[in-house]
Motif scaffolding. Structure first.
Motif, mmCIF file in Angstrom:
data_model
loop_
_atom_site.group_PDB
_atom_site.id
_atom_site.type_symbol
_atom_site.label_atom_id
_atom_site.label_comp_id
_atom_site.label_asym_id
_atom_site.label_seq_id
_atom_site.Cartn_x
_atom_site.Cartn_y
_atom_site.Cartn_z
ATOM 1 N N TYR A 101 4.616 34.050 -45.037
ATOM 2 C CA TYR A 101 4.548 34.429 -43.792
ATOM 3 C C TYR A 101 3.820 33.204 -42.724
ATOM 4 O O TYR A 101 4.143 32.963 -41.542
ATOM 5 N N GLN B 207 5.246 31.156 -39.520
ATOM 6 C CA GLN B 207 4.440 30.852 -38.267
ATOM 7 C C GLN B 207 4.396 29.557 -38.124
ATOM 8 O O GLN B 207 4.468 29.184 -36.970
ATOM 9 N N SER C 63 7.751 28.623 -36.514
ATOM 10 C CA SER C 63 8.179 29.440 -35.408
ATOM 11 C C SER C 63 7.198 29.215 -34.173
ATOM 12 O O SER C 63 7.628 29.220 -32.843
ATOM 13 N N PHE C 64 5.815 29.073 -34.113
ATOM 14 C CA PHE C 64 4.853 28.925 -33.356
ATOM 15 C C PHE C 64 5.181 27.891 -32.289
ATOM 16 O O PHE C 64 5.270 28.100 -31.066
ATOM 17 N N ILE D 101 8.103 28.761 -29.899
ATOM 18 C CA ILE D 101 7.644 30.006 -29.281
ATOM 19 C C ILE D 101 6.993 29.236 -28.094
ATOM 20 O O ILE D 101 7.150 29.425 -26.757
ATOM 21 N N GLN E 180 4.213 34.436 -25.307
ATOM 22 C CA GLN E 180 4.045 34.169 -26.720
ATOM 23 C C GLN E 180 3.599 35.412 -27.452
ATOM 24 O O GLN E 180 4.316 35.605 -28.596
ATOM 25 N N THR E 181 2.977 36.139 -27.015
ATOM 26 C CA THR E 181 2.400 37.213 -27.942
ATOM 27 C C THR E 181 3.429 38.208 -28.018
ATOM 28 O O THR E 181 3.672 38.743 -29.270
ATOM 29 N N SER F 246 6.228 37.224 -30.541
ATOM 30 C CA SER F 246 5.639 37.214 -32.000
ATOM 31 C C SER F 246 5.682 38.755 -32.439
ATOM 32 O O SER F 246 6.089 38.943 -33.434
ATOM 33 N N GLN F 247 4.930 39.551 -31.483
ATOM 34 C CA GLN F 247 4.738 40.903 -31.992
ATOM 35 C C GLN F 247 5.992 41.916 -31.863
ATOM 36 O O GLN F 247 6.337 42.891 -32.699
ATOM 37 N N ILE G 84 9.223 38.638 -34.175
ATOM 38 C CA ILE G 84 9.161 38.266 -35.575
ATOM 39 C C ILE G 84 8.441 39.428 -36.298
ATOM 40 O O ILE G 84 8.869 39.459 -37.500
ATOM 41 N N TYR H 35 8.484 40.251 -40.271
ATOM 42 C CA TYR H 35 7.308 40.382 -41.023
ATOM 43 C C TYR H 35 7.379 41.486 -42.081
ATOM 44 O O TYR H 35 7.154 41.323 -43.227
ATOM 45 N N GLN I 92 -3.585 38.068 -31.015
ATOM 46 C CA GLN I 92 -2.887 36.770 -30.498
ATOM 47 C C GLN I 92 -2.612 36.377 -29.342
ATOM 48 O O GLN I 92 -2.372 35.166 -28.968
#
Length: 318
Positions: free
Chosen positions: A125, A129, A132-133, A136, A175-176, A179-180, A183, A188, A230
Motif C-alpha cells: 500500500y 501511495q 498515486s499521491f 492526486i 486530495q483527501t 484518497s478516502q 483509493i 486498499y 490525511q
C-alpha cells in the motif's frame, strides 16, 4: 536492497523505541548522574543538576536531529524502499500491540503469519501511495470544491468567516476525499483482504465471508480516523515526509484494524462453531419433533385399541 535495509532499520528502531535507544540520551544521563554524585558535596549540587539535564537534553536533541537527517537522506536516495520498510515495520508494531492486548485467541502465542500479512499489505500500500499521491496532488488543487462553494453564497460566507475559503484548503480536502473515497474502498480493502487471507491460509469463500462481515464497520472507522489525518498530511506535511507521516499514524490504525479484522482464522473458526451450534440445535429440534410424533402415534394406537375392545365387548354381550 540489503544495503538499504541495513541503513534504514537502525534508524526506524531508534525512532520507534526511543525509550530503549534514548537517542543516546541514556548514556549521557548516566554520565551526568555520576558527575553529580561525585560533586554532590561541593555545594554546587543544583547547578550541576541543571548542567547535567542541559547536557543530556542537548545530546538527545542533536542525535535525534541526526537520525531525522539520516532518514531524510534515505528518503532522497531510496524513496520507495524507505517508505515500504517504514510502513511494514510500523504495521508489525501496531499488530504486535494488538496481539499483546489479549485479543488474539491463539493461546497467548505471537501469530507470525498474522504479522507477516500486515507487513506485506502495508508495504504494497505504501508503494501505491508513492505512485498515486503525486498524481492526486497534481490533478486536484481545489478547483472542484471551489466551484461548488461559489454556487452557495451563504456557505461561502461561513467559510470566509472561518478563514477557510482559500484554494489551499480546498485542494487538501479534494486530495483527501480522492484518497478516502477512491483509493481506499476500491484498492486498499480489496488488497488488504486478499493478502491477509492468502498469508493466513483462508479459502476464497472464507475470505469473501470475512470481507462481507467486516468491510462496512471498518470503512466507517476508516473515514472517521483518516479524513482528519490525511487533511493534515496534504495541507501541512512536506511531500517527501507525507508517507512516513501516514506510516506513523498507521501505527494506531493498524492496532484498530488488527483488533477488528486481524485474525482471519479466528473469524472462520467462530463461524464454523456457530454453524455447528445451529446444526446441533436443528438436530435437537428434529429429535424432539420425532419424539412428539411417536408419542402421538402411540396415543392414537391406544385409543383405537380401546375402541376395538369396546366394540368386541358389545358384540359378545349380545
Amino acid at each position: 536492497m540489503m544495503i538499504i535495509i541495513r541503513n534504514i532499520i537502525p534508524i526506524l528502531i531508534a525512532v520507534i523505541v526511543p525509550t530503549t535507544c534514548g537517542f543516546g540520551g541514556i548514556v549521557d544521563l548516566s554520565t551526568a548522574t555520576d558527575i553529580v554524585s561525585a560533586n554532590s558535596g561541593s555545594g554546587g549540587g543544583l547547578e550541576l543538576v541543571d548542567a547535567a539535564i542541559h547536557q543530556a537534553t542537548t545530546t538527545i536533541s542533536l542525535e535525534g536531529s541526526q537520525l531525522l537527517a539520516s532518514y531524510k537522506s534515505e528518503l532522497v536516495m531510496h524513496p520507495l524502499a524507505t517508505k515500504m520498510l517504514t510502513g511494514s515495520t510500523l504495521a508489525v508494531c501496531g499488530d504486535a500491540i494488538a496481539q499483546s492486548r489479549g485479543y488474539d485467541d491463539e493461546g497467548g502465542r505471537y501469530d507470525t503469519k498474522r504479522a507477516t500479512s500486515f507487513a506485506a499489505f502495508d508495504a504494497v500500500y505504501r508503494a501505491v501511495q508513492h505512485v498515486s499521491f503525486p498524481v492526486i496532488v497534481q490533478e486536484l488543487h481545489g478547483q472542484y470544491i471551489g466551484l461548488f462553494v461559489a454556487s452557495l453564497p451563504l456557505f461561502q460566507s461561513g467559510l470566509h468567516a472561518l478563514a477557510w475559503d482559500n484554494q489551499s484548503f480546498y485542494g487538501a480536502m479534494e486530495q483527501t476525499l480522492a484518497s478516502q473515497l477512491g483509493i481506499v474502498p476500491f484498492f486498499y480493502y480489496p488488497v488488504f483482504y486478499t493478502i491477509t487471507a492468502f498469508v493466513q491460509g483462508l479459502s476464497q469463500e472464507q475470505a469473501l465471508d470475512r470481507a462481507k462481515e467486516t468491510f462496512i464497520p471498518l470503512m466507517k472507522r476508516n473515514l472517521l480516523f483518516w479524513i482528519p489525518v490525511q487533511f493534515v498530511q496534504f495541507q501541512f506535511i512536506d511531500e517527501s515526509l507525507q508517507i512516513p507521516f501516514l506510516s506513523v499514524c498507521g501505527l494506531c490504525w493498524t492496532f484498530i484494524i488488527s483488533l477488528f479484522a486481524g485474525n482471519a482464522k479466528q473469524g472462520v473458526k467462530d463461524e464454523g462453531e456457530n454453524k455447528t451450534l445451529v446444526k446441533n440445535e436443528s438436530s435437537l429440534e428434529n429429535i424432539e419433533k420425532f419424539n412428539d410424533e411417536m408419542a402421538n402415534a402411540i396415543n392414537d394406537y391406544k385409543i383405537r385399541q380401546v375402541q376395538c375392545e369396546s366394540k368386541e365387548s358389545k358384540v359378545s354381550s349380545r
